[in-house]
Design an enzyme around this catalytic site. Structure first.
Site, PDB file in Angstrom:
ATOM      1  CG  ASP A  91     111.241 -18.608   4.380  1.00 60.11           C
ATOM      2  OD1 ASP A  91     111.574 -17.727   5.204  1.00 60.11           O
ATOM      3  OD2 ASP A  91     111.738 -18.660   3.239  1.00 60.11           O
ATOM      4  CG  ASP A  94     119.710 -17.805   9.902  1.00 53.73           C
ATOM      5  OD1 ASP A  94     120.325 -18.082  10.943  1.00 53.73           O
ATOM      6  OD2 ASP A  94     120.217 -17.956   8.786  1.00 53.73           O
ATOM      7  CE  LYS A 122     119.098 -21.952   9.203  1.00 58.38           C
ATOM      8  NZ  LYS A 122     120.223 -21.504   8.354  1.00 58.38           N
ATOM      9  NE  ARG A 156     112.719 -17.778  -3.933  1.00 57.07           N
ATOM     10  CZ  ARG A 156     113.137 -17.114  -2.860  1.00 57.07           C
ATOM     11  NH1 ARG A 156     112.822 -17.543  -1.669  1.00 57.07           N
ATOM     12  NH2 ARG A 156     113.883 -16.024  -2.987  1.00 57.07           N
TER      13      ARG A 156
HETATM   14  C1  PRP Z   1     115.384 -15.100   4.338  1.00 61.16           C
HETATM   15  C2  PRP Z   1     114.268 -15.928   4.931  1.00 61.16           C
HETATM   16  C3  PRP Z   1     113.806 -15.081   6.097  1.00 61.16           C
HETATM   17  C4  PRP Z   1     115.073 -14.398   6.562  1.00 61.16           C
HETATM   18  C5  PRP Z   1     115.598 -15.095   7.788  1.00 61.16           C
HETATM   19  O1  PRP Z   1     114.804 -14.140   3.517  1.00 61.16           O
HETATM   20  O2  PRP Z   1     113.244 -16.156   3.992  1.00 61.16           O
HETATM   21  O3  PRP Z   1     112.858 -14.115   5.687  1.00 61.16           O
HETATM   22  O4  PRP Z   1     116.007 -14.482   5.478  1.00 61.16           O
HETATM   23  O5  PRP Z   1     116.836 -14.590   8.203  1.00 61.16           O
HETATM   24  P1  PRP Z   1     117.079 -13.738   9.526  1.00 61.16           P
HETATM   25  O6  PRP Z   1     116.244 -14.367  10.622  1.00 61.16           O
HETATM   26  O7  PRP Z   1     118.548 -13.916   9.755  1.00 61.16           O
HETATM   27  O8  PRP Z   1     116.710 -12.323   9.249  1.00 61.16           O
HETATM   28  P2  PRP Z   1     115.528 -13.386   2.323  1.00 61.16           P
HETATM   29  O9  PRP Z   1     115.814 -11.990   2.762  1.00 61.16           O
HETATM   30  O10 PRP Z   1     116.674 -14.201   1.821  1.00 61.16           O
HETATM   31  O11 PRP Z   1     114.383 -13.293   1.237  1.00 61.16           O
HETATM   32  P3  PRP Z   1     113.566 -14.461   0.463  1.00 61.16           P
HETATM   33  O12 PRP Z   1     112.459 -14.914   1.387  1.00 61.16           O
HETATM   34  O13 PRP Z   1     113.059 -13.780  -0.759  1.00 61.16           O
HETATM   35  O14 PRP Z   1     114.530 -15.594   0.152  1.00 61.16           O
END
Ligand code: PRP
Length: 169
Positions: A91, A94, A122, A156
């Site tokens: 999704d 970051d 991002k 969500r």
């Molecule tokens: C969030 C998002 C990405 C990840 C991005 O997942 O959905 O998978 O963090 O961050 P990064 O590039 O800094 O690693 P999360 O672990 O919060 O799980 P979720 O999808 O269940 O919200």
């Protein structure tokens, strides 16, 4: 609001066409990185004509609005990916930590190809090495919610993407 449901929908149409062109004559193994990417994956795959099978992988990195930097594998794939054309659905990219960890893990299982479809990326120096083969939108560094993205599991199901701002005190 950062991205309306209509803007997202129009972008998904374009991405679906790009995916069909890239995988012509092949069968795709779509992998959703749970939980956030499920909304993106289902809406996008409904527009894709290439034959596809779906699997799920879950890792966790965030606590509140901060990336913990510590990526845990919570749920592994149910099917072997050796020799498969794998497309990972994310999704938001970051820091890129999650995808880096998952790319390492999955490339060791010898897929035929391993590519990335991300709804959002991002604009950050930390994730410059993560090449998204199919990218919805490049965004700023604000914390965003909706269309699969959460804040402590909430928001969500918003049909759009919004910048999260704390309540004024
Ligand atoms: C969030 C998002 C990405 C990840 C991005 O997942 O959905 O998978 O963090 O961050 P990064 O590039 O800094 O690693 P999360 O672990 O919060 O799980 P979720 O999808 O269940 O919200």
């Amino acid at each position: 609001m950062l991205l309306s449901a209509e803007e997202i929908s129009a972008r998904l149409e374009t991405l679906a066409g790009e995916i069909d062109a890239a995988y012509a004559g092949r069968e795709l193994r779509a992998i959703a990185i749970l939980k956030g990417s499920v909304f993106f994956l289902t809406d996008l795959l409904k527009r894709v004509k290439t034959p596809v099978t779906v699997d799920f992988l879950q890792v966790r990195s965030y606590a509140g609005t901060e990336s913990s930097g510590n990526i845990q594998l919570i749920h592994d794939l149910s099917m072997d990916i050796q020799g498969r054309d794998v497309l990972l659905f994310e999704d938001v990219v970051d820091t890129g930590l999650t995808l880096r960890r998952i790319l390492d893990l999955l490339s060791s299982r010898r897929p035929r190809s391993l590519r990335i479809a991300a709804l959002l990326k991002k604009k950050l120096p930390e994730n410059r090495d993560i090449a998204c083969d199919f990218l919805g939108f490049e965004i700023g560094t604000e914390y965003v919610v909706g269309y699969g993205l959460d804040l402590d599991e909430r928001y969500r199901n918003l049909p759009y993407v919004a910048v999260w701002k704390p309540e004024p005190k």
